[in-house]
Design a protein around this motif. Structure first.
Motif, PDB file in Angstrom:
ATOM      1  N   ASP A  56      32.937  -0.577  -0.376  1.00 34.81           N
ATOM      2  CA  ASP A  56      32.223  -1.513  -1.257  1.00 34.81           C
ATOM      3  C   ASP A  56      31.124  -2.162  -0.435  1.00 34.81           C
ATOM      4  OD1 ASP A  56      31.328  -3.502  -2.962  1.00 34.81           O
ATOM      5  OD2 ASP A  56      33.344  -4.088  -3.609  1.00 34.81           O
ATOM      6  N   MET A  57      29.901  -1.760  -0.673  1.00 35.65           N
ATOM      7  CA  MET A  57      28.770  -2.206   0.137  1.00 35.65           C
ATOM      8  C   MET A  57      28.334  -3.648  -0.127  1.00 35.65           C
ATOM      9  SD  MET A  57      28.046   0.238   2.081  1.00 35.65           S
ATOM     10  CE  MET A  57      27.642   1.916   2.361  1.00 35.65           C
ATOM     11  N   ARG A  58      28.879  -4.255  -1.167  1.00 40.72           N
ATOM     12  CA  ARG A  58      28.473  -5.631  -1.462  1.00 40.72           C
ATOM     13  C   ARG A  58      28.978  -6.570  -0.369  1.00 40.72           C
ATOM     14  NH1 ARG A  58      31.383  -6.741  -6.845  1.00 40.72           N
ATOM     15  NH2 ARG A  58      32.956  -5.633  -5.644  1.00 40.72           N
ATOM     16  N   PRO A  59      28.137  -7.516   0.061  1.00 39.90           N
ATOM     17  CA  PRO A  59      28.608  -8.507   1.033  1.00 39.90           C
ATOM     18  C   PRO A  59      29.809  -9.275   0.465  1.00 39.90           C
ATOM     19  CG  PRO A  59      26.226  -8.624   0.798  1.00 39.90           C
ATOM     20  CD  PRO A  59      26.732  -7.711  -0.282  1.00 39.90           C
ATOM     21  N   LYS A  60      30.653  -9.753   1.355  1.00 33.66           N
ATOM     22  CA  LYS A  60      31.870 -10.472   0.971  1.00 33.66           C
ATOM     23  C   LYS A  60      31.565 -11.625   0.011  1.00 33.66           C
ATOM     24  CE  LYS A  60      35.762 -12.954   3.023  1.00 33.66           C
ATOM     25  NZ  LYS A  60      36.337 -13.424   4.302  1.00 33.66           N
ATOM     26  N   SER A  61      30.525 -12.406   0.292  1.00 35.79           N
ATOM     27  CA  SER A  61      30.200 -13.556  -0.558  1.00 35.79           C
ATOM     28  C   SER A  61      29.823 -13.115  -1.986  1.00 35.79           C
ATOM     29  CB  SER A  61      29.076 -14.381   0.057  1.00 35.79           C
ATOM     30  OG  SER A  61      27.906 -13.596   0.229  1.00 35.79           O
ATOM     31  N   VAL A  62      29.165 -11.992  -2.118  1.00 33.43           N
ATOM     32  CA  VAL A  62      28.808 -11.482  -3.439  1.00 33.43           C
ATOM     33  C   VAL A  62      30.064 -11.020  -4.173  1.00 33.43           C
ATOM     34  CG1 VAL A  62      27.551  -9.663  -4.677  1.00 33.43           C
ATOM     35  CG2 VAL A  62      26.462 -10.880  -2.776  1.00 33.43           C
ATOM     36  N   ARG A  63      30.943 -10.304  -3.487  1.00 33.91           N
ATOM     37  CA  ARG A  63      32.190  -9.854  -4.106  1.00 33.91           C
ATOM     38  C   ARG A  63      33.006 -11.044  -4.593  1.00 33.91           C
ATOM     39  NH1 ARG A  63      32.746  -6.952   0.717  1.00 33.91           N
ATOM     40  NH2 ARG A  63      34.696  -8.038   1.138  1.00 33.91           N
ATOM     41  N   GLN A  64      33.103 -12.075  -3.760  1.00 35.04           N
ATOM     42  CA  GLN A  64      33.882 -13.261  -4.128  1.00 35.04           C
ATOM     43  C   GLN A  64      33.260 -13.969  -5.337  1.00 35.04           C
ATOM     44  OE1 GLN A  64      33.965 -15.283  -0.333  1.00 35.04           O
ATOM     45  NE2 GLN A  64      36.002 -14.446   0.145  1.00 35.04           N
ATOM     46  N   ALA A  65      31.955 -14.098  -5.367  1.00 35.04           N
ATOM     47  CA  ALA A  65      31.281 -14.755  -6.479  1.00 35.04           C
ATOM     48  C   ALA A  65      31.480 -13.968  -7.775  1.00 35.04           C
ATOM     49  CB  ALA A  65      29.789 -14.922  -6.183  1.00 35.04           C
ATOM     50  N   MET A  66      31.394 -12.650  -7.686  1.00 30.02           N
ATOM     51  CA  MET A  66      31.587 -11.823  -8.872  1.00 30.02           C
ATOM     52  C   MET A  66      33.030 -11.877  -9.353  1.00 30.02           C
ATOM     53  SD  MET A  66      29.132  -8.603  -7.996  1.00 30.02           S
ATOM     54  CE  MET A  66      29.113  -7.910  -9.632  1.00 30.02           C
ATOM     55  N   ASP A  67      33.986 -11.909  -8.417  1.00 30.49           N
ATOM     56  CA  ASP A  67      35.400 -12.008  -8.783  1.00 30.49           C
ATOM     57  C   ASP A  67      35.696 -13.356  -9.445  1.00 30.49           C
ATOM     58  OD1 ASP A  67      35.835  -9.476  -7.806  1.00 30.49           O
ATOM     59  OD2 ASP A  67      36.755 -10.176  -5.914  1.00 30.49           O
ATOM     60  N   ALA A  68      35.050 -14.414  -8.965  1.00 33.29           N
ATOM     61  CA  ALA A  68      35.278 -15.750  -9.517  1.00 33.29           C
ATOM     62  C   ALA A  68      34.765 -15.851 -10.964  1.00 33.29           C
ATOM     63  CB  ALA A  68      34.590 -16.797  -8.662  1.00 33.29           C
ATOM     64  N   ARG A  69      33.733 -15.087 -11.275  1.00 35.94           N
ATOM     65  CA  ARG A  69      33.186 -15.090 -12.632  1.00 35.94           C
ATOM     66  C   ARG A  69      34.030 -14.269 -13.596  1.00 35.94           C
ATOM     67  NH1 ARG A  69      27.331 -13.186 -11.651  1.00 35.94           N
ATOM     68  NH2 ARG A  69      27.276 -13.971  -9.543  1.00 35.94           N
ATOM     69  N   GLY A  70      34.861 -13.408 -13.016  1.00 31.65           N
ATOM     70  CA  GLY A  70      35.757 -12.609 -13.851  1.00 31.65           C
ATOM     71  C   GLY A  70      35.140 -11.369 -14.269  1.00 31.65           C
TER      72      GLY A  70
END
Length: 70
Positions: A56-70
């Protein structure tokens, strides 16, 4: 390719706090924010390893933000 093009150096796989991977010449000081993960080898071996583990090439902060949005 001539013999001067052969890269016989040893590399280390490194990762930053955003869980992005790269390679670095073994034994050299790392840039700030990067850490060795314990995998070393030829350039090809290290790049192959990164290809296997960095799915998953997305930076960790982007993955976390996307996960938080659902």
């Amino acid at each position: 390719m001539n013999e001067n093009d052969v890269d016989n150096r040893t590399y280390s796989v490194v990762v930053n706090e955003e869980e992005q991977y790269s390679i670095w010449l073994a034994g050299r000081s790392l840039p700030a924010g990067w850490n060795e993960i314990g995998h070393t080898g030829s350039k090809t071996e290290c790049l192959d390893y990164i290809g296997e583990v960095w799915t998953d090439m997305r930076p960790k902060s982007v993955r976390q933000a996307m996960d938080a949005r659902g």
